[in-house]
Design an enzyme around this catalytic site. Structure first.
Site: not given
Length: 347
Positions: A316-317
């Site tokens: 997600k990052l």
């Protein structure tokens, strides 16, 4: 002669070979009369623990907002609107600092109540010496006043809200088939703006109105979990109106997919936090920046307190993303971080 773990200093003393240690001594935060919020946040950078986290969050958020190539997603959970954070978020929207807002039906409910003339009031969580907290809440029940910790809301405001929905909001989307939740929040923002101006309401039109006027989408993936959702369900029982819970997935993932860079400001946890972060699971890229303001600890394994470093493991990052998690009451940290970031940007 030294072994592999020690080195000799100029005075003959031996120190271990420290791979993790970098000489960066703690300073002491400075507080003085007349200093700005930005100066205070800068001073926090000399200190440790939460102060250092605040400083890092300000640094990252200012960089997120200052880069025109960053698409900014904002997650807003908790009782942030009824506790007085409404104007901060609305102004971020109006100033172009939020490209997509993900929030709860509760925040949208309370936002609309204020837009059309209702008010939240200072209350108390302290029942007094001669009565218990239960006695206190039972009296509030009899007086038809709802309590959100130390904030009170008279229940007649919900009747005002229901009338607003049935006269100004639902008819605008009735007959369009199964409408997206985003379409409903757009109609809500339009109605809030129009009624606020028409009735000359002293309080501002709020965040849904700001989003409507600024063409910023509002996503509310758990809308059923709110008075807004309850009212929408009741209206659907007697009219040609229903919601498509999956339709918004297309538009928010399109925003993530098309973003040159992406940043996430996540206030609180729950569904808004996950909805913001999971958009990157179907995107070729991930968030380049992320700031989280929460009070939930990571040790329970729950998403609300999970660190943003943990989100990196899910993709997600970005591996190189700049991120910071601040564990403190968001009604304290959100104004501080936003004010200091705005000052850093010269706003």
């Amino acid at each position: 002669m030294t072994d592999d773990h020690e080195e000799e200093t100029h005075d003959g003393h031996h120190e271990p070979d420290r791979e993790e240690f970098h000489h960066d001594p703690i300073g002491h935060a400075e507080v003085r009369a007349g200093m700005t919020v930005g100066e205070l946040a800068d001073s926090y950078g000399d200190a440790g623990i939460g102060a250092a986290d605040i400083h890092e969050a300000v640094d990252i958020y200012a960089e997120m907002l200052g880069d025109d190539d960053v698409t900014n997603f904002f997650g807003l959970a908790g009782a942030m609107v009824p506790t007085g954070m409404r104007r901060i978020v609305a102004e971020l929207i109006r100033d172009g600092h939020i490209d997509a807002l993900v929030t709860t039906g509760a925040n949208l409910t309370h936002d609309a109540i204020e837009a059309i003339g209702g008010k939240h009031h200072h209350g108390t969580e302290e029942p007094g010496e001669d009565r218990s907290l239960r006695d206190h809440d039972e009296q509030l029940r009899d007086e038809e006043v709802d309590r959100i910790y130390n904030v009170y809301l008279p229940q007649e405001h919900f009747a005002l809200f229901e009338n607003h929905l049935r006269s100004e909001v639902f008819p605008a989307v009735e007959g369009e088939g199964a409408v997206s939740i985003r379409r409903l929040t757009e109609a809500l923002g339009r109605a809030n703006s129009e009624v606020n101006e028409r009735e000359g309401v002293e309080e501002g039109a709020g965040l849904a109105a700001a989003a409507f006027e600024s063409d910023v989408p509002i996503y509310c993936p758990a809308i059923q979990d709110s008075v807004l959702g309850l009212q929408a369900w009741m209206y659907s029982q007697t009219s040609d109106f229903t919601l498509d819970a999956l339709a918004d997935m297309t538009t928010i993932t399109d925003q993530a997919f098309e973003a040159e860079k992406a940043g996430a400001m996540v206030v609180g946890g729950g569904v808004p936090k996950n909805y913001v972060l999971q958009t990157m699971l179907v995107s070729p890229e991930a968030y380049d920046y992320a700031v989280q303001l929460t009070m939930d600890p990571p040790q329970t394994g729950g998403l609300s307190g999970a660190t943003l470093d943990e989100a990196r493991s899910w993709g997600k990052l970005e591996k190189a993303a700049r991120n910071a998690s601040v564990y403190a009451d968001a009604t304290i940290t959100l104004p501080l971080v936003v004010a200091a970031a705005r000052e850093r940007m010269g706003e």
